[in-house]
Design a protein around this motif. Structure first.
Motif, PDB file in Angstrom:
ATOM      1  N   ARG A 131      11.641 -36.695  48.509  1.00 12.45           N
ATOM      2  CA  ARG A 131      12.210 -35.388  48.870  1.00 12.45           C
ATOM      3  C   ARG A 131      13.497 -35.122  48.106  1.00 12.45           C
ATOM      4  N   SER A 132      14.396 -36.110  48.083  1.00 11.34           N
ATOM      5  CA  SER A 132      15.675 -35.928  47.397  1.00 11.34           C
ATOM      6  C   SER A 132      15.471 -35.710  45.897  1.00 11.34           C
ATOM      7  N   SER A 133      14.572 -36.492  45.297  1.00 10.88           N
ATOM      8  CA  SER A 133      14.323 -36.375  43.864  1.00 10.88           C
ATOM      9  C   SER A 133      13.681 -35.031  43.517  1.00 10.88           C
ATOM     10  N   MET A 134      12.738 -34.598  44.346  1.00  9.70           N
ATOM     11  CA  MET A 134      12.075 -33.322  44.101  1.00  9.70           C
ATOM     12  C   MET A 134      13.035 -32.153  44.274  1.00  9.70           C
ATOM     13  N   LEU A 135      13.901 -32.209  45.269  1.00  9.38           N
ATOM     14  CA  LEU A 135      14.882 -31.144  45.467  1.00  9.38           C
ATOM     15  C   LEU A 135      15.797 -31.010  44.255  1.00  9.38           C
ATOM     16  N   GLU A 136      16.122 -32.152  43.655  1.00  9.22           N
ATOM     17  CA  GLU A 136      17.004 -32.125  42.486  1.00  9.22           C
ATOM     18  C   GLU A 136      16.326 -31.491  41.277  1.00  9.22           C
ATOM     19  N   VAL A 137      15.092 -31.884  40.987  1.00  6.72           N
ATOM     20  CA  VAL A 137      14.420 -31.351  39.800  1.00  6.72           C
ATOM     21  C   VAL A 137      13.940 -29.919  40.009  1.00  6.72           C
ATOM     22  N   MET A 138      13.664 -29.530  41.246  1.00  7.79           N
ATOM     23  CA  MET A 138      13.192 -28.170  41.493  1.00  7.79           C
ATOM     24  C   MET A 138      14.254 -27.128  41.183  1.00  7.79           C
ATOM     25  N   ARG A 139      15.505 -27.562  41.099  1.00  9.70           N
ATOM     26  CA  ARG A 139      16.586 -26.630  40.800  1.00  9.70           C
ATOM     27  C   ARG A 139      16.904 -26.566  39.303  1.00  9.70           C
ATOM     28  N   ASP A 140      16.215 -27.377  38.499  1.00  7.36           N
ATOM     29  CA  ASP A 140      16.502 -27.413  37.071  1.00  7.36           C
ATOM     30  C   ASP A 140      15.948 -26.181  36.358  1.00  7.36           C
ATOM     31  N   ASP A 141      16.490 -25.915  35.184  1.00  5.18           N
ATOM     32  CA  ASP A 141      16.118 -24.705  34.440  1.00  5.18           C
ATOM     33  C   ASP A 141      14.668 -24.724  33.994  1.00  5.18           C
ATOM     34  N   TYR A 142      14.155 -25.905  33.604  1.00  8.27           N
ATOM     35  CA  TYR A 142      12.784 -25.939  33.082  1.00  8.27           C
ATOM     36  C   TYR A 142      11.754 -25.596  34.159  1.00  8.27           C
ATOM     37  N   VAL A 176       0.791 -43.437  48.524  1.00  6.36           N
ATOM     38  CA  VAL A 176      -0.178 -42.341  48.579  1.00  6.36           C
ATOM     39  C   VAL A 176       0.202 -41.314  49.639  1.00  6.36           C
ATOM     40  N   VAL A 177       0.774 -41.769  50.729  1.00  2.66           N
ATOM     41  CA  VAL A 177       1.163 -40.843  51.804  1.00  2.66           C
ATOM     42  C   VAL A 177       2.578 -40.309  51.597  1.00  2.66           C
ATOM     43  N   ALA A 178       3.491 -41.179  51.126  1.00  3.22           N
ATOM     44  CA  ALA A 178       4.906 -40.809  51.058  1.00  3.22           C
ATOM     45  C   ALA A 178       5.186 -39.747  50.005  1.00  3.22           C
ATOM     46  N   VAL A 179       4.570 -39.859  48.831  1.00  4.64           N
ATOM     47  CA  VAL A 179       4.863 -38.906  47.758  1.00  4.64           C
ATOM     48  C   VAL A 179       4.433 -37.488  48.135  1.00  4.64           C
ATOM     49  N   PRO A 180       3.197 -37.255  48.592  1.00  3.61           N
ATOM     50  CA  PRO A 180       2.856 -35.896  49.035  1.00  3.61           C
ATOM     51  C   PRO A 180       3.736 -35.405  50.190  1.00  3.61           C
ATOM     52  N   LEU A 181       4.068 -36.335  51.095  1.00  5.05           N
ATOM     53  CA  LEU A 181       4.921 -35.951  52.225  1.00  5.05           C
ATOM     54  C   LEU A 181       6.307 -35.543  51.740  1.00  5.05           C
ATOM     55  N   GLY A 182       6.860 -36.291  50.782  1.00  9.69           N
ATOM     56  CA  GLY A 182       8.167 -35.947  50.232  1.00  9.69           C
ATOM     57  C   GLY A 182       8.132 -34.654  49.447  1.00  9.69           C
ATOM     58  N   ILE A 183       7.058 -34.424  48.702  1.00  6.65           N
ATOM     59  CA  ILE A 183       6.915 -33.167  47.954  1.00  6.65           C
ATOM     60  C   ILE A 183       6.846 -31.984  48.911  1.00  6.65           C
ATOM     61  N   LEU A 184       6.039 -32.102  49.954  1.00  7.47           N
ATOM     62  CA  LEU A 184       5.924 -31.033  50.948  1.00  7.47           C
ATOM     63  C   LEU A 184       7.273 -30.739  51.588  1.00  7.47           C
ATOM     64  N   SER A 185       8.008 -31.793  51.900  1.00  4.69           N
ATOM     65  CA  SER A 185       9.313 -31.628  52.521  1.00  4.69           C
ATOM     66  C   SER A 185      10.287 -30.919  51.588  1.00  4.69           C
ATOM     67  N   ALA A 186      10.209 -31.221  50.288  1.00  2.76           N
ATOM     68  CA  ALA A 186      11.116 -30.589  49.327  1.00  2.76           C
ATOM     69  C   ALA A 186      10.741 -29.133  49.062  1.00  2.76           C
ATOM     70  N   VAL A 187       9.437 -28.880  48.899  1.00  2.00           N
ATOM     71  CA  VAL A 187       8.981 -27.519  48.607  1.00  2.00           C
ATOM     72  C   VAL A 187       9.220 -26.594  49.801  1.00  2.00           C
ATOM     73  N   LYS A 188       9.010 -27.124  51.007  1.00  2.00           N
ATOM     74  CA  LYS A 188       9.207 -26.348  52.242  1.00  2.00           C
ATOM     75  C   LYS A 188      10.547 -26.688  52.886  1.00  2.00           C
ATOM     76  N   GLN A 189      11.587 -26.724  52.090  1.00  2.00           N
ATOM     77  CA  GLN A 189      12.908 -27.135  52.571  1.00  2.00           C
ATOM     78  C   GLN A 189      13.374 -26.264  53.738  1.00  2.00           C
ATOM     79  N   LEU A 193      10.679 -41.081  38.352  1.00  2.00           N
ATOM     80  CA  LEU A 193      11.484 -42.228  37.945  1.00  2.00           C
ATOM     81  C   LEU A 193      12.204 -42.887  39.123  1.00  2.00           C
ATOM     82  N   PRO A 194      12.979 -42.159  39.914  1.00  2.00           N
ATOM     83  CA  PRO A 194      13.608 -42.818  41.074  1.00  2.00           C
ATOM     84  C   PRO A 194      12.595 -43.289  42.101  1.00  2.00           C
ATOM     85  N   ILE A 195      11.463 -42.612  42.202  1.00  2.00           N
ATOM     86  CA  ILE A 195      10.432 -43.027  43.165  1.00  2.00           C
ATOM     87  C   ILE A 195       9.850 -44.375  42.767  1.00  2.00           C
ATOM     88  N   ILE A 196       9.580 -44.543  41.474  1.00  2.00           N
ATOM     89  CA  ILE A 196       9.051 -45.823  40.987  1.00  2.00           C
ATOM     90  C   ILE A 196      10.080 -46.929  41.164  1.00  2.00           C
TER      91      ILE A 196
END
Length: 292
Positions: free
Chosen positions: A179-190, A118-131, A215-218
């Protein structure tokens, strides 16, 4: 999917069998005599006062004088029938003692992994979005500290309830993976297409990026849960939680190998079942995955 699940469940049988052979042989070669420990009350100073005839008689009563293959065969046959045996030290059914303690341990483990997720996923998303901004740097520092600090040190220093001591390490690791997973998908075309359609950043992250990043998070969360069952033992001892961990440590102290074997087999079964659940969740999250 049904065929795949049945095949995986059937694979549990040889895996569990290998686990039982390994743990049984380890208990056989470990030095020490359970009968002697029982008669001396686990006090080495009392060893000289014990009659060897009494030791041999107790070994016979416990079945410890039988050949190793006979002991193993009896144990496996009883386990197949749902009988995990009796504790050599306390002379009580292992299944009765293990039932309540296992629920306590699973509850502690689930609380720990949920708190981390619950804490790690939002924290990782914030870290990726605010790289490469201050929130990203703070998140990465926190994650590195959490990964570096061992669980027992966290428990001793913080002296908070056990679930938080367990969760902190998993939280840090899961946040890094998120963070790593979000950074990867945030660069995708979709993702760029979703932004071009005028969707808000929150919608882009929640409906498009996060689903594919899960998927990698799970995978990591499932792996962490398996390792967490091992760390729970340390935390339970520190906080005196009456779970499987304290039961296992007590059994090792008394060389009660019947209890040790039951705990190890149970944990192995839980880890295998968890891996199966993760594979099924994979197929639900990603329709491209097909199990034969």
């Amino acid at each position: 999917m049904t065929t795949y699940i049945i095949r995986r469940l059937l694979l549990f049988i040889p895996t569990i069998l290998i686990v039982t052979i390994i743990i049984f042989l380890l208990m056989w070669i470990v030095p020490g005599d359970t009968a002697m420990l029982i008669l001396t009350g686990n006090d080495p100073n009392e060893g000289g006062r014990v009659n060897l005839a009494d030791v041999e008689r107790l070994r016979e009563e416990l079945g410890l004088n039988q050949p190793v293959h006979v002991q193993y065969g009896d144990w496996i046959w009883n386990m197949v029938r749902g009988d995990l045996g009796e504790s050599l030290w306390y002379q009580t059914p292992v299944v009765d003692e293990l039932g309540d303690r296992f629920l306590t341990t699973i509850q502690l483990a689930v609380m720990g992994i949920l708190m981390a997720f619950v804490v790690a996923v939002p924290l990782g998303i914030l870290s990726a979005v605010k790289q490469d901004t201050l929130p990203d740097y703070m998140s990465r520092i926190f994650a590195l500290l959490g990964i570096a600090m061992p669980t027992f040190l966290i428990a001793i220093i913080q002296m908070v309830f056990p679930a938080l001591a367990i969760a902190l390490h998993d939280l840090a690791f899961t946040a890094r993976v998120t963070r790593s997973s979000m950074l990867e998908v945030m660069r995708d075309d979709y993702v760029r297409t979703a932004r071009a359609k005028g969707l808000t950043e929150l919608m882009v992250i929640a409906r498009h990026a996060l689903k594919n990043a899960l998927l990698p998070i799970i995978t990591v969360s499932g792996y962490q849960f398996g390792r967490l069952l091992g760390r729970v033992i340390i935390v339970e001892v520190i906080f005196l939680v009456p779970g499987v961990g304290t039961m296992l440590i007590d059994a090792i102290h008394h060389r009660d190998f019947v209890v040790i074997q039951a705990v190890v087999v149970l944990v192995a079964a839980v880890v295998m079942f968890l891996n199966l659940v993760i594979d099924i969740v994979y197929g639900v999250l990603d329709p491209r995955i097909r199990y034969q």
